[in-house]
Design an enzyme around this catalytic site. Structure first.
Site, PDB file in Angstrom:
ATOM      1  N   GLY A 239       0.825  -1.200   0.000  1.00 26.08           N
ATOM      2  CA  GLY A 239       0.000   0.000   0.000  1.00 26.08           C
ATOM      3  C   GLY A 239       0.859   1.248   0.000  1.00 26.08           C
ATOM      4  N   SER A 240       0.316   2.296   0.566  1.00 24.35           N
ATOM      5  CA  SER A 240       1.008   3.581   0.575  1.00 24.35           C
ATOM      6  C   SER A 240       2.167   3.574   1.554  1.00 24.35           C
ATOM      7  CB  SER A 240       0.030   4.699   0.956  1.00 24.35           C
ATOM      8  OG  SER A 240      -0.362   4.576   2.314  1.00 24.35           O
ATOM      9  N   GLY A 244       2.518   1.949   5.302  1.00 25.10           N
ATOM     10  CA  GLY A 244       3.639   1.074   5.597  1.00 25.10           C
ATOM     11  C   GLY A 244       4.434   1.508   6.807  1.00 25.10           C
ATOM     12  N   GLU A 261       5.797  -3.556   0.781  1.00 25.59           N
ATOM     13  CA  GLU A 261       5.814  -3.179  -0.632  1.00 25.59           C
ATOM     14  C   GLU A 261       4.981  -1.904  -0.746  1.00 25.59           C
ATOM     15  OE1 GLU A 261       7.675  -4.440  -2.741  1.00 25.59           O
ATOM     16  OE2 GLU A 261       8.092  -6.502  -2.128  1.00 25.59           O
ATOM     17  N   CYS A 295       1.907   0.177  -8.664  1.00 21.49           N
ATOM     18  CA  CYS A 295       3.066   0.682  -7.931  1.00 21.49           C
ATOM     19  C   CYS A 295       4.272   0.804  -8.852  1.00 21.49           C
ATOM     20  CB  CYS A 295       3.388  -0.207  -6.738  1.00 21.49           C
ATOM     21  SG  CYS A 295       3.526  -1.954  -7.149  1.00 21.49           S
TER      22      CYS A 295
END
Length: 505
Positions: A239-240, A244, A261, A295
């Site tokens: 995610g963002s 994270g 990630e 991403c």
């Protein structure tokens, strides 16, 4: 679509909590999943609560004790059967992913193919969980290392790849002997429920203990519970960067393991020696595929000044040929953004770029005739890497920056907080090798003459800096889901100590 949903076990209302063999209704707030393609309600789900999470964790703990005793090749055989189940349901699940998330049907089908591919990879891996042997300094001693499963793996996935990233983690974790608790994105929960439905028959047929594959549809609070729970050995979160960092802090506070990630701000460098026939389609797919919501999407184009005008002209021409609309229509290249909040971020980024001196070359508009979430792919030329360029915007915006020397281009490439994917287009071997050297790209992925988007299962996927440093999928990424143990065996009649230490009494 109703027939597709029915074949995947999706109805008007769905139970969103599962321990693999059993679904039940969450006690939390009801959420509705709307398709961004036409703003239609697909189905509703009840969110899980803290009590639901506790029930799942207890089941997962119990299941781990049995599952880790399955021989790894036996676990591989079960994963092989899962791969076949996803082959059987590929078309239906691909349609659901496309409809619920908004990516083109080809990309939706491609995402399911990723599940199939990682299943195949995991089957082979089930016979290759290798350790090492080492020579001991002590006579009649043997040393080796082996790997053991760690327990519960928590998986937090994002809306843009609602099923593939789960599979990268789950298939490897299961091969390693771990059990999984999955929190799919609340923006695309039905795709997650469909995956759980698809594998349920395989789990039952192989008498897999209930709790090996758990799912809980929940909001941020469930992710927080997962990251703070010491019973969850590893939290893999996609995610963002903001999300994270919160996960990493919570997991680190209890000395747990995290695999992150996070954001990407990926650049393609185009040199004087580039083949533009290769570069243009790679740039276009990287920038507009999944409506810029990967991403690994290409967000920055760093092009030699001698080629800049010509390349921008080619891109504008290519963008004009992009078909935007219903992603289930195979003729369309680009679907909608995930929701209206994403549209607002798209507009805000464009405004900031233009206010800071950027020049709009293409796009910048909402396509209201198609729906609330459809936007034009956008090209903005900037003189320098202004603030908005350094931030990730999950939308099809491509910033074009000129350069004179390769050293300058690499500095621009690396001068952002994120470090996921990167690429260079050149037929000059010295330029490509410089880009791949330790003085080149600082990203986890660095490509030559292909774009930033579209990783294969065989390679480890992940990035550096604010991307989080995690690695998923291929290569030796499996080691993240296991614990290393060093073993020394004395088969002699004496007890010599290491380093020649004497301890006689």
């Amino acid at each position: 679509m109703k027939e597709v949903l029915a074949r995947l076990g999706i109805n008007d209302y769905n139970q969103g909590i599962s321990t693999g063999l059993d679904f039940w209704e969450g006690k939390g707030e009801k959420i509705d999943s709307f398709s961004p393609t036409n703003d239609s309600l697909i189905a509703s789900v009840n969110l899980g609560t803290e009590q639901d999470f506790e029930k799942i964790i207890v089941k997962a703990e119990q299941a781990f004790l049995e599952w880790k005793a399955f021989p790894a090749p036996k676990r591989g055989e079960i994963i092989r059967q899962m791969g076949d189940a996803f082959r059987k349901h590929k078309v239906d699940l691909g349609h659901l992913v496309s409809y619920e998330m908004g990516k083109s049907l080809q990309e939706g089908l491609g995402e399911v193919q990723e599940i199939i591919d990682i299943c195949d990879f995991a089957v082979g891996l089930s016979r290759q969980l290798y350790g090492l042997t080492m020579h001991s300094e002590r006579p009649m001693h043997r040393m080796y290392e082996q790997w053991h499963p760690i327990g519960i793996v928590g998986i937090i996935s994002a809306f843009n790849f609602p099923v593939a990233v789960w599979s990268w983690n789950a298939m490897l974790a299961w091969i390693c002997g771990d059990v999984c608790v999955w929190k799919p994105s609340e923006k695309a929960p039905l795709s997650g429920i469909a995956c759980q439905n698809i594998i349920t028959e395989v789990l039952k047929n192989n008498q897999v203990p209930e709790g090996v594959s758990c799912l809980i549809v929940g909001d941020r609070s469930i992710g927080e519970l997962m990251s703070k729970d010491p019973r969850v050995a590893l939290v893999s979160a996609t995610g963002s960067t903001r999300m994270g960092k919160a996960v990493a802090q919570n997991v680190a506070a209890r000395l747990g393991k995290s695999l992150l990630e996070l954001g990407g701000n990926n650049a393609i460098i185009v040199t004087q020696d580039a083949d533009l026939k290769l570069a243009v389609p790679a740039i276009v797919f990287g920038a507009v595929g999944t409506a810029g919501q990967r991403c690994t999407s290409t967000r920055r184009l760093i092009v030699h000044n001698s080629l800049k005008d010509r390349l921008v002209e080619s891109l504008v021409s290519a963008y004009g040929q992009m078909k935007i609309g219903d992603p289930l229509n195979k003729e369309n290249h680009i679907g909608p953004l995930i929701d209206e909040a994403a549209v607002d971020m798209y507009l805000d980024a464009i405004t900031k770029a233009i206010n800071d001196g950027g020049e709009l070359k293409y796009g910048g508009n909402i396509l209201q005739n198609l729906g609330k979430c459809y936007v034009e792919p956008t090209i903005i030329e900037v003189k320098e890497q202004i603030e908005v360029v350094c931030n990730e915007t999950f939308a099809p915006i491509l910033y074009v920056i000129g350069y004179e020397t390769l050293e300058e281009a690499i500095i621009l490439q690396n001068a952002v907080p994120q470090g996921l994917s990167s690429a260079i287009f050149t037929n000059n071997m010295q330029e490509s090798e410089c880009f791949l050297s330790n003085a080149g790209s600082d990203c986890g992925i660095a490509n030559v003459n292909i774009g930033t988007s579209g990783a294969e299962i065989g390679g480890a996927f992940g990035g550096e800096k604010e991307t989080g440093g995690g690695r998923e999928s291929g290569s030796d990424a499996w080691k993240a889901y296991m614990r290393r143990q060093t073993n020394t065996i004395n088969y002699g009649k004496t007890l010599p100590l290491a380093q020649g230490i004497k301890f006689d009494f």
